[in-house]
Design an enzyme around this catalytic site. Structure first.
Site, PDB file in Angstrom:
ATOM      1  N   VAL A  81      -5.727  -2.888  12.420  1.00  9.77           N
ATOM      2  CA  VAL A  81      -4.842  -4.279  12.212  1.00  9.77           C
ATOM      3  C   VAL A  81      -3.630  -3.811  13.138  1.00  9.77           C
ATOM      4  O   VAL A  81      -2.927  -2.870  13.093  1.00  9.77           O
ATOM      5  CB  VAL A  81      -4.283  -4.426  10.827  1.00  9.77           C
ATOM      6  CG1 VAL A  81      -3.179  -5.297  10.488  1.00  9.77           C
ATOM      7  CG2 VAL A  81      -5.754  -4.703   9.856  1.00  9.77           C
TER       8      VAL A  81
ATOM      9  N   ALA B 218       0.634  -0.888  14.256  1.00  7.74           N
ATOM     10  CA  ALA B 218      -0.568  -0.840  13.839  1.00  7.74           C
ATOM     11  C   ALA B 218      -1.263   0.203  12.882  1.00  7.74           C
ATOM     12  O   ALA B 218      -0.297   1.121  12.771  1.00  7.74           O
ATOM     13  CB  ALA B 218      -1.566  -0.910  15.157  1.00  7.74           C
ATOM     14  N   LYS B 219      -2.278  -0.076  12.382  1.00  6.36           N
ATOM     15  CA  LYS B 219      -2.808   0.893  11.241  1.00  6.36           C
ATOM     16  C   LYS B 219      -4.252   0.551  11.164  1.00  6.36           C
ATOM     17  O   LYS B 219      -4.901  -0.581  11.279  1.00  6.36           O
ATOM     18  CB  LYS B 219      -2.197   1.008  10.153  1.00  6.36           C
ATOM     19  CG  LYS B 219      -2.147   2.414   9.324  1.00  6.36           C
ATOM     20  CD  LYS B 219      -1.172   3.145   9.716  1.00  6.36           C
ATOM     21  CE  LYS B 219      -1.055   4.348   8.692  1.00  6.36           C
ATOM     22  NZ  LYS B 219       0.166   5.045   9.401  1.00  6.36           N
ATOM     23  N   GLY B 220      -4.913   1.621  10.523  1.00 10.04           N
ATOM     24  CA  GLY B 220      -6.522   1.310  10.276  1.00 10.04           C
ATOM     25  C   GLY B 220      -7.194   2.581  10.055  1.00 10.04           C
ATOM     26  O   GLY B 220      -6.531   3.500   9.422  1.00 10.04           O
TER      27      GLY B 220
END
Length: 430
Positions: A69, A114-116
């Protein structure tokens, strides 16, 4: 393909996402954030969900779900970790991506958030399987990551080795003359594969520094102060390592396997050695006694360092907390209702977007070195890290006093105002 999100705030609010949105709303209301910019910041820019098959050691194929994301990139490339954990889902990734945006903005870095990660329990897979899973996930992400677009880093249950696999896979998709230009597609790499000296300890060192700065601001001596740590991975260990050097006393630790206590103190290095020899578990360590997990946060101590997962300190256990300070080594460990209880009790909280920002600052230093073809020595990295964190901490404390707000709200105000300024100066296309 990446899909644009068009979700309203009510749909977004779930779990950790509820926490980050309420934190955002609180700060945005205080500063009177431009309503148009508010609409932009309360949703993510892009969301990617990928399902990909991987052949296991026994020959069978298993299909995994991965997420990335990208919340906002108005200040620079998206930046944030990849975690391997059963709790990884789209809502968790959204919340963590938003926190990354505030974290990089507060630190004054040229990054967005962002991250995921992948929804799995890494303990159930061999090293060879984890390598294949990581490489296949990287291939599935494709050009949605890149050294000037979106730069992943280690997070929960991922490491420098994970980053090395991602780097190698990503570079193998590029032509030979492009590969040298892509070393900074990920940070947190092993030093021999383009990583930076000190990146391994940057997050924990940052947690320690913010505790030290807080103590200095209160004229408190950390020597013999009792602290407890939830999570004894990279962040928890390094935080404890530096606190022990300062003379503070580790009296209890909790990890995914259980909780242990020794009122006379636990040797950080001894516990690390035991944990490494026992597949990461602290249980059975002969220098401490086992206690029930429900007792952990209520222990009589001066400092609590939650350095594991989100939503660990809640309205249920907050009333029992006796510590004077909570230093958030994890992302989102304290929910909003718990925070209200803690602040009312006079317990101070060093918020995650400040407290654990040493990791992303260290990542920025690694990215710069790769980009410029430089190699910095460990002492230089640590000095730069301390200077950067001192600047952030001082800004948060001053804003907290000037606005008469808690430290988290002050940190959010600084982060959001920097983003608001960027949008105000640049305008909105078209």
């Amino acid at each position: 393909m990446i899909t644009k999100t068009h979700k309203n705030k009510k749909v977004l609010k779930q779990g950790m996402l509820d926490n980050v949105m309420r934190q955002f709303d609180n700060a945005a209301d205080i500063i009177g954030l431009n309503p148009n910019i508010r609409k932009i910041l309360e949703v993510t820019n892009n969301e990617l969900v990928v399902h990909f098959p991987v052949r296991m050691d026994n020959g069978e194929v298993e299909v995994f779900t991965g997420y990335r994301v990208q919340h906002n990139n108005s200040l620079g490339p998206y930046k944030g970790g990849l975690r391997y954990h059963p709790t990884v889902d789209i809502d968790a990734a959204r919340a963590l991506a938003m926190w990354m945006t505030w974290k990089t903005s507060l630190a004054g870095l040229p990054y967005g958030g962002a991250k995921g990660g992948i929804q799995l329990d890494p303990n159930k897979y061999s090293i060879a399987e984890l390598e294949r899973i990581t490489r296949r996930f990287t291939y599935a992400l494709g050009d949605n990551i890149g050294p000037e677009l979106d730069i992943p880093a280690p997070d929960v249950n991922t490491s420098s080795q994970t980053m090395a696999w991602i780097l190698d896979t990503y570079m193998s998709t590029k032509s030979p003359n492009e590969r040298s230009k892509n070393m900074h597609v990920v940070t947190g790499k092993p030093v021999g594969a383009g990583g930076s000296e000190g990146r391994d300890r940057a997050t924990g060192f940052g947690v320690f520094l913010t505790i030290k700065f807080w103590a200095e601001s209160k004229n408190i001596d950390l020597k013999n102060k009792k602290y407890i740590v939830q999570g004894f991975g990279n962040v928890g260990y390094w935080t404890a390592h530096f606190l022990e050097e300062e003379g503070a006393k580790l009296i209890a630790v909790q990890d995914a396997y259980g909780s242990i206590i020794n009122e006379n103190g636990i040797s950080v290095e001894s516990l690390l050695a035991y944990s490494k020899a026992n597949k990461g578990s602290i249980l059975g360590y002969n220098g401490a006694e086992k206690i029930d997990n429900t007792e952990f946060f209520g222990l009589d101590c001066d400092i609590i360092i939650p350095a594991a997962l989100g939503n660990q300190i809640t309205a249920k256990n907050a009333p029992y907390i006796k510590a004077r300070l909570i230093a958030e080594g994890a992302n989102g460990p304290t929910d909003v209702e718990a925070e209200k209880i803690l602040l009312k009790k006079g317990i101070e909280i060093i918020p995650d977007i400040l407290c654990n920002s040493g990791g992303v600052i260290g990542s920025y230093f690694e990215w710069l070195q790769n980009r410029n073809g430089e190699i910095w020595q460990l002492d230089e990295v640590m000095q730069k890290l301390e200077k950067k964190l001192k600047e952030s901490f001082t800004k948060v404390m001053l804003t907290s006093i000037e606005r008469d707000v808690d430290m988290r709200t002050a940190a959010f105000i600084i982060a959001i105002e920097r983003l608001e300024e960027a949008y105000t100066q640049r305008g909105i296309f078209p």
